[in-house]
Write a protein that holds these residues in place. Structure first.
Motif, PDB file in Angstrom:
ATOM      1  N   ARG A  64       0.860  -1.184   0.000  1.00 24.50           N
ATOM      2  CA  ARG A  64       0.000   0.000   0.000  1.00 24.50           C
ATOM      3  C   ARG A  64       0.892   1.228   0.000  1.00 24.50           C
ATOM      4  O   ARG A  64       1.767   1.374   0.845  1.00 24.50           O
ATOM      5  CB  ARG A  64      -0.876   0.034   1.254  1.00 24.50           C
ATOM      6  N   TYR A  65       0.672   2.132  -0.939  1.00 24.14           N
ATOM      7  CA  TYR A  65       1.522   3.313  -1.055  1.00 24.14           C
ATOM      8  C   TYR A  65       1.354   4.263   0.122  1.00 24.14           C
ATOM      9  O   TYR A  65       2.267   4.974   0.490  1.00 24.14           O
ATOM     10  CB  TYR A  65       1.238   4.046  -2.365  1.00 24.14           C
ATOM     11  N   GLU A  66       0.167   4.272   0.745  1.00 22.87           N
ATOM     12  CA  GLU A  66      -0.077   5.187   1.862  1.00 22.87           C
ATOM     13  C   GLU A  66       0.677   4.770   3.118  1.00 22.87           C
ATOM     14  O   GLU A  66       0.884   5.560   4.015  1.00 22.87           O
ATOM     15  CB  GLU A  66      -1.569   5.238   2.230  1.00 22.87           C
ATOM     16  N   PHE A  67       1.066   3.474   3.205  1.00 23.11           N
ATOM     17  CA  PHE A  67       1.718   2.942   4.396  1.00 23.11           C
ATOM     18  C   PHE A  67       3.136   2.526   4.023  1.00 23.11           C
ATOM     19  O   PHE A  67       3.355   1.782   3.094  1.00 23.11           O
ATOM     20  CB  PHE A  67       0.941   1.750   4.947  1.00 23.11           C
ATOM     21  N   ARG A  68       4.140   3.021   4.795  1.00 24.76           N
ATOM     22  CA  ARG A  68       5.543   2.718   4.492  1.00 24.76           C
ATOM     23  C   ARG A  68       5.915   1.301   4.899  1.00 24.76           C
ATOM     24  O   ARG A  68       6.724   0.661   4.260  1.00 24.76           O
ATOM     25  CB  ARG A  68       6.446   3.708   5.221  1.00 24.76           C
ATOM     26  N   GLY A  69       5.384   0.818   6.002  1.00 24.65           N
ATOM     27  CA  GLY A  69       5.801  -0.490   6.506  1.00 24.65           C
ATOM     28  C   GLY A  69       5.192  -1.641   5.717  1.00 24.65           C
ATOM     29  O   GLY A  69       4.116  -1.528   5.155  1.00 24.65           O
ATOM     30  N   HIS A  70       5.918  -2.752   5.657  1.00 23.14           N
ATOM     31  CA  HIS A  70       5.419  -3.934   4.962  1.00 23.14           C
ATOM     32  C   HIS A  70       5.076  -5.046   5.940  1.00 23.14           C
ATOM     33  O   HIS A  70       4.533  -6.060   5.554  1.00 23.14           O
ATOM     34  CB  HIS A  70       6.467  -4.452   3.960  1.00 23.14           C
ATOM     35  N   GLY A  71       5.394  -4.863   7.208  1.00 28.56           N
ATOM     36  CA  GLY A  71       5.127  -5.885   8.212  1.00 28.56           C
ATOM     37  C   GLY A  71       3.882  -5.556   9.012  1.00 28.56           C
ATOM     38  O   GLY A  71       3.009  -4.811   8.576  1.00 28.56           O
ATOM     39  N   TRP A  72       3.807  -6.126  10.210  1.00 25.76           N
ATOM     40  CA  TRP A  72       2.670  -5.893  11.088  1.00 25.76           C
ATOM     41  C   TRP A  72       2.677  -4.467  11.598  1.00 25.76           C
ATOM     42  O   TRP A  72       3.712  -3.919  11.948  1.00 25.76           O
ATOM     43  CB  TRP A  72       2.708  -6.860  12.261  1.00 25.76           C
ATOM     44  N   MET A  73       1.499  -3.860  11.621  1.00 25.51           N
ATOM     45  CA  MET A  73       1.311  -2.511  12.151  1.00 25.51           C
ATOM     46  C   MET A  73       0.291  -2.601  13.281  1.00 25.51           C
ATOM     47  O   MET A  73      -0.411  -3.600  13.402  1.00 25.51           O
ATOM     48  CB  MET A  73       0.806  -1.578  11.049  1.00 25.51           C
ATOM     49  N   GLU A  74       0.232  -1.574  14.075  1.00 22.10           N
ATOM     50  CA  GLU A  74      -0.762  -1.552  15.150  1.00 22.10           C
ATOM     51  C   GLU A  74      -1.306  -0.157  15.319  1.00 22.10           C
ATOM     52  O   GLU A  74      -0.636   0.827  15.023  1.00 22.10           O
ATOM     53  CB  GLU A  74      -0.171  -2.067  16.461  1.00 22.10           C
ATOM     54  N   THR A  75      -2.540  -0.114  15.793  1.00 22.69           N
ATOM     55  CA  THR A  75      -3.154   1.155  16.122  1.00 22.69           C
ATOM     56  C   THR A  75      -3.778   1.026  17.508  1.00 22.69           C
ATOM     57  O   THR A  75      -4.357  -0.012  17.840  1.00 22.69           O
ATOM     58  CB  THR A  75      -4.202   1.579  15.069  1.00 22.69           C
ATOM     59  N   GLU A  76      -3.614   2.058  18.311  1.00 21.14           N
ATOM     60  CA  GLU A  76      -4.129   2.026  19.672  1.00 21.14           C
ATOM     61  C   GLU A  76      -5.645   2.182  19.656  1.00 21.14           C
ATOM     62  O   GLU A  76      -6.184   3.096  19.049  1.00 21.14           O
ATOM     63  CB  GLU A  76      -3.499   3.144  20.496  1.00 21.14           C
ATOM     64  N   MET A  77      -6.318   1.267  20.341  1.00 23.96           N
ATOM     65  CA  MET A  77      -7.772   1.315  20.438  1.00 23.96           C
ATOM     66  C   MET A  77      -8.226   2.054  21.683  1.00 23.96           C
ATOM     67  O   MET A  77      -9.318   2.596  21.721  1.00 23.96           O
ATOM     68  CB  MET A  77      -8.338  -0.108  20.444  1.00 23.96           C
ATOM     69  N   GLY A  78      -7.403   2.032  22.731  1.00 26.57           N
ATOM     70  CA  GLY A  78      -7.771   2.686  23.979  1.00 26.57           C
ATOM     71  C   GLY A  78      -6.993   2.097  25.140  1.00 26.57           C
ATOM     72  O   GLY A  78      -6.201   1.168  24.967  1.00 26.57           O
ATOM     73  N   GLU A  79      -7.223   2.647  26.313  1.00 25.16           N
ATOM     74  CA  GLU A  79      -6.538   2.147  27.504  1.00 25.16           C
ATOM     75  C   GLU A  79      -7.503   2.078  28.677  1.00 25.16           C
ATOM     76  O   GLU A  79      -8.556   2.706  28.670  1.00 25.16           O
ATOM     77  CB  GLU A  79      -5.320   2.996  27.846  1.00 25.16           C
ATOM     78  N   PHE A  80      -7.109   1.268  29.675  1.00 26.57           N
ATOM     79  CA  PHE A  80      -7.921   1.114  30.879  1.00 26.57           C
ATOM     80  C   PHE A  80      -7.018   0.766  32.047  1.00 26.57           C
ATOM     81  O   PHE A  80      -5.899   0.286  31.871  1.00 26.57           O
ATOM     82  CB  PHE A  80      -9.001   0.039  30.687  1.00 26.57           C
TER      83      PHE A  80
END
Length: 119
Positions: A64-80
């Protein structure tokens, strides 16, 4: 007990085995427009008096051109904050509600709950 659900209005290839993951199975989502993820974890298996962060772990099956990484990515959903070792369940979810563009080649490893790192 940990569990994660993927809700999509299109097709999903569940059980795609990828050897580099920390989960036994991952899901490759193909040709979907709306999507949501939900995860649950029992608080009794977590450390007390600890702040946790939930992350959605994913990657794309193709470049995907919008994303530089080719491996696993993560996004924070929240904290508790987990106060005590008690029987309870923490639920976290993220839902896409207003983007009807088609999405494809998204591989979802799962939702990870990790202690928050001090800054």
């Amino acid at each position: 007990m940990r569990e994660a659900n993927t809700v999509a209005d299109g097709l999903a290839k569940a059980g795609v085995m990828i050897p580099t993951t920390g989960f036994s199975e991952v899901a490759e989502l193909v040709g979907i427009t709306m999507i949501g993820f939900e995860g649950n974890i029992e608080t009794k298996i977590l450390s007390p008096k600890t702040t946790y962060v939930a992350y959605l772990v994913f990657k794309f099956a193709e470049c995907r051109y919008e994303f530089r990484g080719h491996g696993w990515m993560e996004t924070e959903m929240g904290e508790f904050y987990n106060e005590k070792e008690e029987d309870g369940v923490v639920n976290c979810c993220v839902w896409e509600i207003d983007n009807w563009f088609s999405k494809h080649s998204l591989i979802v490893e799962g939702i990870e709950f990790r202690p928050k790192q001090s800054s």
